[in-house]
Design a protein around this motif. Structure first.
Motif, short mmCIF file in Angstrom:
data_model
loop_
_atom_site.label_atom_id
_atom_site.label_comp_id
_atom_site.label_asym_id
_atom_site.label_seq_id
_atom_site.Cartn_x
_atom_site.Cartn_y
_atom_site.Cartn_z
N ILE A 124 -54.17 33.30 -51.96
CA ILE A 124 -55.36 33.22 -52.88
C ILE A 124 -55.14 33.81 -54.01
N ARG A 126 -56.84 35.24 -57.85
CA ARG A 126 -58.26 35.64 -58.41
C ARG A 126 -58.15 35.65 -59.77
N THR A 132 -63.60 33.92 -60.28
CA THR A 132 -63.47 32.90 -59.13
C THR A 132 -62.33 33.00 -58.57
N TYR A 134 -59.49 31.19 -55.63
CA TYR A 134 -58.69 29.64 -55.41
C TYR A 134 -57.87 29.82 -54.24
N TYR A 136 -54.81 28.39 -51.88
CA TYR A 136 -53.91 27.45 -51.97
C TYR A 136 -52.94 27.57 -50.73
N PHE A 149 -53.47 23.06 -53.57
CA PHE A 149 -54.87 23.62 -53.92
C PHE A 149 -55.71 23.12 -52.79
N ALA A 152 -61.83 26.35 -53.69
CA ALA A 152 -62.09 27.41 -54.58
C ALA A 152 -63.83 27.98 -54.45
N ARG A 154 -66.99 30.78 -56.16
CA ARG A 154 -67.22 31.53 -57.29
C ARG A 154 -68.17 32.50 -57.01
N TYR A 170 -61.87 22.19 -57.68
CA TYR A 170 -61.17 23.37 -58.72
C TYR A 170 -62.34 23.90 -59.76
N ASP A 171 -62.82 22.86 -60.22
CA ASP A 171 -64.16 23.45 -61.25
C ASP A 171 -65.46 23.15 -61.00
#
Length: 369
Positions: A124, A126, A132, A134, A136, A149, A152, A154, A170-171
């Motif tokens: 992970i 940060r 956020t 993420y 992997y 990936f 994710a 938030r 991801y976003d």
């Protein structure tokens, strides 16, 4: 501009359809949107690929699956599944779930139990400024690499509570998006967390009726995405009011499926039964020479942190997965860099559940330390 033409007997119905129009009753014509050449070519290509003999198609998928054991070559398997529906059906019939093959291939794999014999190695990253996180998949034996990936999350404040939105993208970290996977919600003190899935984990599961769940559902964009939030787990940290020496103490109760479908594709019907798996953190030992609490992370953790933990099932626990021996580590989480942490999990937890549990470790818990 839509095409329109008078009914013509010299054109077949298929030819007329390809022109973007169809006849109506009484000799009149309907006005239909024009089909672009690119779309027409795509449909023709899909029809051509779908004509491959079933035996040949299965053999192709077996060879592609066998030749791509790791990412990024494993993207070839996903590419084959995206050709058309028949290729997708062939791919999901050949590719085995993580429980059997120890590999993550499709997004549906993230909600299926992890490997049985050896843990799945992930990490992970940060981003403190954006709040956020993420997840992997590790591609090598190194603690961190480029990674594949997976998920994710938030973190944001919702009144007196803290919530984590978990997404495939991801976003796109919003509850109403097509990529929304689930969420994590804490109480006022940040010591008790509820894990919610956007899909029913088993037959008869009822969505949460909390105010936040209704608010998220009202923002739903895609009608094909479930608007409910189904509770699939709880994580709690014990209070340390006397400030006695020792690390955090945590307990988890996670709903895990029984008799999971063995295909890589999520079942059209949800799993008929599930059982609650009770986990607690493995007690560390005090090292007199180092003057600190220690756990054997087998080289997967390199930095001391209050966030580090290992989860095991208490001895004597009756469970259908055979993990209640207090020695088998179901989930391991630990710090390796300032903003990087390893996450290793195994069955019956899924990557989604393991990620949600690890997210609870971030943030200060004054009442528990």
């Amino acid at each position: 501009m839509g095409l329109w033409r008078r009914r013509s007997s010299c054109l077949s119905s298929k030819a007329r359809s390809s022109l973007g129009w169809a006849p109506a009753g009484g000799g009149e014509s309907k006005v239909s949107p024009e089909i672009s050449p690119a779309e027409a070519q795509e449909e023709a290509d899909e029809e051509r690929w779908s004509r491959v003999l079933p035996e040949l198609l299965t053999e192709i998928m077996r060879r592609v699956d066998a030749s791509a054991e790791r990412w990024p070559p494993r993207r070839d398997v996903v590419a084959c599944a995206c050709v058309c529906r028949r290729w997708r059906d062939a791919a999901v019939s050949v590719v085995r779930p993580p429980l059997e093959c120890g590999r993550i291939t499709f997004p549906s794999s993230l909600k299926q139990p992890g490997p049985k014999d050896a843990p799945m190695h992930c990490f992970i990253r940060r981003n403190k400024k954006r709040s956020t996180f993420y997840l992997y998949l590790s591609l090598t034996q190194a603690l961190t690499d480029k990674g594949k990936f997976l998920l994710a999350a938030r973190r944001f404040k919702n009144g007196a509570h803290t919530e984590y939105i978990i997404s495939y993208d991801y976003d796109d970290l919003f509850p109403g998006s097509n990529s929304y996977v689930g969420k994590l919600r804490s109480d006022f003190l940040g010591t008790k967390f509820m894990i919610y899935d956007n899909k029913p984990p088993y037959d008869g599961a009822k969505p949460s009726r909390s105010q936040s769940s209704r608010r998220f559902a009202s923002k739903q964009i895609n009608p094909n995405v479930s608007g409910g939030n189904f509770e699939v787990g709880q994580v709690s940290y014990k209070f340390n009011l006397l400030k006695s020496r020792g690390p955090r103490r945590m307990q988890c109760n996670i709903q895990c499926p029984i008799g999971q479908d063995t295909s890589s594709d999520p079942p059209k019907k949800s799993v008929s039964t599930s059982s609650s798996l009770a986990l607690r953190n493995k007690a560390p030992r005090w090292h007199e020479h180092l003057q600190c609490w220690c756990l054997n992370f087998h080289g997967r953790v390199t930095a001391a942190s209050v966030k580090n933990f290992q989860l095991v099932a208490p001895a004597g626990t009756t469970d259908p997965w055979g993990v209640g021996d207090e020695e088998t580590v179901i989930l391991q989480f630990g710090k390796i860099e300032e903003d990087a942490f390893t996450m290793d999990y195994r069955q019956p937890l899924s990557a989604f559940q393991a990620f949600a549990i690890c997210l609870t470790s971030f943030g200060t818990k004054l009442a528990c330390e």
